[in-house]
Design a protein around this motif. Structure first.
Motif, short mmCIF file in Angstrom:
data_model
loop_
_atom_site.label_atom_id
_atom_site.label_comp_id
_atom_site.label_asym_id
_atom_site.label_seq_id
_atom_site.Cartn_x
_atom_site.Cartn_y
_atom_site.Cartn_z
N ARG A 277 -9.31 -4.51 13.81
CA ARG A 277 -9.39 -3.30 12.99
C ARG A 277 -8.23 -2.35 13.28
O ARG A 277 -7.63 -1.79 12.36
N ASN A 278 -7.93 -2.15 14.56
CA ASN A 278 -6.86 -1.21 14.90
C ASN A 278 -5.50 -1.68 14.42
O ASN A 278 -4.66 -0.89 14.01
N PHE A 279 -5.29 -3.01 14.45
CA PHE A 279 -3.99 -3.52 14.00
C PHE A 279 -3.80 -3.30 12.51
O PHE A 279 -2.79 -2.76 12.08
N TRP A 280 -4.79 -3.73 11.70
CA TRP A 280 -4.57 -3.64 10.25
C TRP A 280 -4.58 -2.20 9.77
O TRP A 280 -3.81 -1.83 8.87
N SER A 281 -5.43 -1.35 10.34
CA SER A 281 -5.46 0.05 9.89
C SER A 281 -4.19 0.78 10.33
O SER A 281 -3.59 1.54 9.55
N GLY A 282 -3.74 0.53 11.57
CA GLY A 282 -2.50 1.15 12.05
C GLY A 282 -1.29 0.67 11.28
O GLY A 282 -0.43 1.46 10.88
N ALA A 283 -1.22 -0.66 11.04
CA ALA A 283 -0.08 -1.22 10.30
C ALA A 283 -0.07 -0.73 8.85
O ALA A 283 1.00 -0.43 8.30
N LEU A 284 -1.24 -0.62 8.24
CA LEU A 284 -1.32 -0.15 6.85
C LEU A 284 -0.90 1.31 6.74
O LEU A 284 -0.09 1.66 5.85
N ALA A 285 -1.41 2.16 7.63
CA ALA A 285 -1.04 3.58 7.60
C ALA A 285 0.45 3.76 7.87
O ALA A 285 1.12 4.56 7.20
N THR A 286 0.98 2.99 8.82
CA THR A 286 2.42 3.08 9.13
C THR A 286 3.26 2.64 7.95
O THR A 286 4.24 3.31 7.57
N SER A 287 2.89 1.53 7.32
CA SER A 287 3.68 0.96 6.24
C SER A 287 3.70 1.87 5.01
O SER A 287 4.77 2.18 4.47
N VAL A 288 2.52 2.31 4.58
CA VAL A 288 2.46 3.16 3.38
C VAL A 288 3.13 4.50 3.65
O VAL A 288 3.89 5.03 2.82
N GLY A 289 2.87 5.07 4.84
CA GLY A 289 3.51 6.34 5.21
C GLY A 289 5.02 6.22 5.25
O GLY A 289 5.74 7.09 4.74
N TYR A 290 5.53 5.12 5.83
CA TYR A 290 6.97 4.91 5.90
C TYR A 290 7.56 4.67 4.51
O TYR A 290 8.66 5.13 4.20
N GLY A 291 6.82 3.94 3.66
CA GLY A 291 7.28 3.71 2.29
C GLY A 291 7.43 5.02 1.53
O GLY A 291 8.41 5.23 0.81
N LEU A 292 6.45 5.93 1.68
CA LEU A 292 6.53 7.24 1.04
C LEU A 292 7.71 8.05 1.60
O LEU A 292 8.47 8.66 0.86
N PHE A 293 7.84 8.04 2.92
CA PHE A 293 8.94 8.76 3.59
C PHE A 293 10.29 8.25 3.10
O PHE A 293 11.17 9.02 2.72
N PHE A 294 10.45 6.92 3.08
CA PHE A 294 11.75 6.33 2.73
C PHE A 294 12.06 6.56 1.26
O PHE A 294 13.21 6.81 0.89
N GLY A 295 11.03 6.47 0.40
CA GLY A 295 11.25 6.74 -1.03
C GLY A 295 11.76 8.14 -1.27
O GLY A 295 12.67 8.37 -2.07
N ASN A 296 11.19 9.12 -0.54
CA ASN A 296 11.63 10.50 -0.68
C ASN A 296 13.02 10.72 -0.09
O ASN A 296 13.79 11.54 -0.60
N VAL A 297 13.34 9.98 0.99
CA VAL A 297 14.68 10.07 1.58
C VAL A 297 15.74 9.59 0.60
O VAL A 297 16.86 10.10 0.58
N VAL A 298 15.39 8.62 -0.25
CA VAL A 298 16.33 8.10 -1.26
C VAL A 298 16.46 9.07 -2.43
O VAL A 298 17.57 9.35 -2.92
N ILE A 299 15.33 9.60 -2.92
CA ILE A 299 15.33 10.43 -4.13
C ILE A 299 16.03 11.77 -3.91
O ILE A 299 16.80 12.23 -4.78
N LEU A 300 15.79 12.42 -2.78
CA LEU A 300 16.34 13.77 -2.57
C LEU A 300 17.87 13.81 -2.68
O LEU A 300 18.41 14.60 -3.46
#
Length: 522
Positions: A277-300
């Protein structure tokens, strides 16, 4: 991948002390920084590279695509390769081959060779990031595992932001091959220091059969997915037969890959990690959060340069302060993550990320430089509380021999999410801009007093009717992309808030929050 126990227990490796730990941290961080920097440093140099090598800018994008595809394929192989060759030997090979391929990229005489060398560079770079994470954890005592992750996360988060700024400066003031040549001294120094400190800390190896079918399926579906994401916008997504074909290969290949790897005795990727449980929830939160962060880093920076009149350097300066709070606060987070439930820290990170993009959603075409920079400065706080707690959650409770595989798999998910975040955000940005432009264009008609007054103003200034309409169209473009940027930032704020419950699916670590994650490397 955990079919049999290693001959010796990794727990026998004691943490480093004193100057060896400091130098080891610097060397590993330098290698990581060099690697992550190369994911974005070439972006702003593409026009210069394409011009020098006599190809179109569209063909030039393969310099980015080839690296991303090869890197995404190599990262999840880390656990398997570690068992065959050992952590230290594999890390050293990765760094030295990265240096060699970087030099070859700088020397490439034509675009074909450059793309081939970039693919090589991306592939050999795969194990570097997860193994730098694993070796750092092994260098610190369990109580200071969070501090180790703090050092690692600073380089991983700051490097993508610095890449375009450094790449633009090198291209403008020296020449584009030097964006690759600078890796040579950094890599050689990092490799020499790493070898001197870690050569006697090699992990046990064992002969594991090569899962050729699993590897082939991995190459097929990851390669198809990355190509689809990279070329989708250019080919108008699913209006293109090529994109549809790539999507089918990715989906079917992924389905076969899942079935094969879950039933294979010696899988090339340990998918059984997702049972935790900790692996998939941690990996999912990290991945989606990083995807949002990186998308905004590109757009700005795209919005600032294309519609706000900023140069590449000034747009880079807007992004530069993001590292200030990250560098200052990360060590504090690392030292206290063992005493505080990491889920609280990760929650704070997502709340601050949401605040930052919500502030950006209120930007207008009149917003000044200082106002644009304030959310960037605040974002450093979110970055400091992002990686360390989420890595702690993801790796908590894992036995030592599974840490490299877990790190490789979670980093693969993060890298893929970053690529998806970039493609999705740029596509949505342009689609929303087209929608807003159509809505604004409807207001330009003879019955609109504002439109008539504006046309009269341009006419009095000596513009022809066609020139006046062209000026109004440019204003509509600027406003439509401004509105699209605000839409994207606002949606990102909502998604960051929605990620918080995923963090709380993870179980709290027993005792010190970071000790279990650290234990994996001891």
């Amino acid at each position: 991948m955990a079919a049999s126990e290693p001959k010796a227990a990794p727990a026998a490796i004691a943490p480093l002390e004193g100057s060896a730990r400091v130098l080891g941290t610097i060397a590993l961080s330098a290698a990581t920084f060099m690697n992550v920097l190369d994911t974005s440093i070439a972006n702003v140099s593409l026009p210069a590279i394409s011009g020098d090598l006599g190809v179109s800018p569209t063909q030039g994008t393969w310099v980015i695509t080839s690296f991303g595809v090869a890197n995404a394929i190599a990262v999840p192989l880390t656990g398997f390769l570690t068992q065959r060759f050992g952590q230290v030997r594999l890390f050293m090979a990765s760094v030295l081959l990265f240096v060699l391929s970087s030099w070859l990229c700088g020397m490439a005489p034509n675009m074909t060779m450059l793309i081939a060398f970039r693919a090589l560079q991306g592939f050999v770079a795969g194990p570097m990031i997860p193994l730098s994470q694993t070796l750092l954890l092994s260098s610190y005592p369990r109580a200071k595992a969070g501090l180790a992750m703090a050092m690692w996360s600073i380089t991983t988060l700051v490097a993508p932001v610095m890449g375009p700024l450094l790449g633009g400066w090198i291209t403008d003031n020296i020449s584009w091959p030097w964006i690759f040549f600078i890796n040579v001294p950094v890599g050689l120094l990092a490799a020499s220091v790493t070898w001197s400190i870690y050569r006697k800390r090699e992990t046990p190896t064992r002969h594991v059969p090569i899962d050729a079918i699993g590897l082939g399926l991995l190459v097929a579906w990851v390669g198809a997915l990355q190509l689809m994401l990279d070329k989708g916008k250019e080919l108008d997504w699913f209006h293109s037969g090529e994109i549809i074909a790539l999507a089918v290969v990715a989906v079917v290949g992924f389905a076969f890959f899942l079935v094969w790897e879950l039933t294979e005795k010696h899988p090339v990727v340990d998918l059984s990690l997702f049972k935790r449980r900790n692996f998939w929830s941690g990996a999912l939160a990290t991945s989606v959060g990083y995807g949002l962060f990186f998308g905004n880093v590109v757009i700005l920076p795209l919005w600032l340069q294309q519609y706000m009149g900023y140069t590449a350097t000034s747009a880079g300066m807007v992004l530069a302060p993001v590292g200030l709070f990250a560098i200052v606060l990360s060590p504090m987070v690392g030292l206290t993550v063992g005493k505080v439930d990491p889920r609280y820290y990760a929650t704070m990170s997502f709340i601050v990320f949401a605040l930052v993009v919500w502030m950006r959603s209120h930007f207008t075409t009149q917003t000044d430089f200082e106002t644009i920079m304030i959310p960037t400065l605040i974002q450093g706080i979110a970055m400091a509380f992002f990686f360390i707690p989420l890595v702690t959650i993801t790796l908590s409770g894992l036995p030592p021999e599974r840490i490299p595989a877990a790190s490789g798999l979670s980093n693969f998910a993060r890298i893929t999410a970053g690529a998806m975040g970039t493609s999705i955000s740029t596509t949505l940005w342009e689609n929303r801009a087209a929608l807003h432009h159509a809505q604004l264009a409807e207001a330009v008609n003879p019955s609109s007093p504002a439109a008539s007054a504006t046309l009269s103003m341009f006419g009095n200034a000596g513009f022809s009717a066609e020139q006046a309409l062209a000026q109004i169209n440019r204003l509509a473009d600027q406003q439509s992309f401004m509105l699209a940027t605000a839409d994207l930032f606002y949606a990102s704020a909502v998604l960051f808030i929605l990620l918080i419950p995923i963090i709380w699916i993870a179980r709290p670590a027993r005792g010190a929050a970071g000790s279990d994650a650290a234990a994996g490397a001891h």
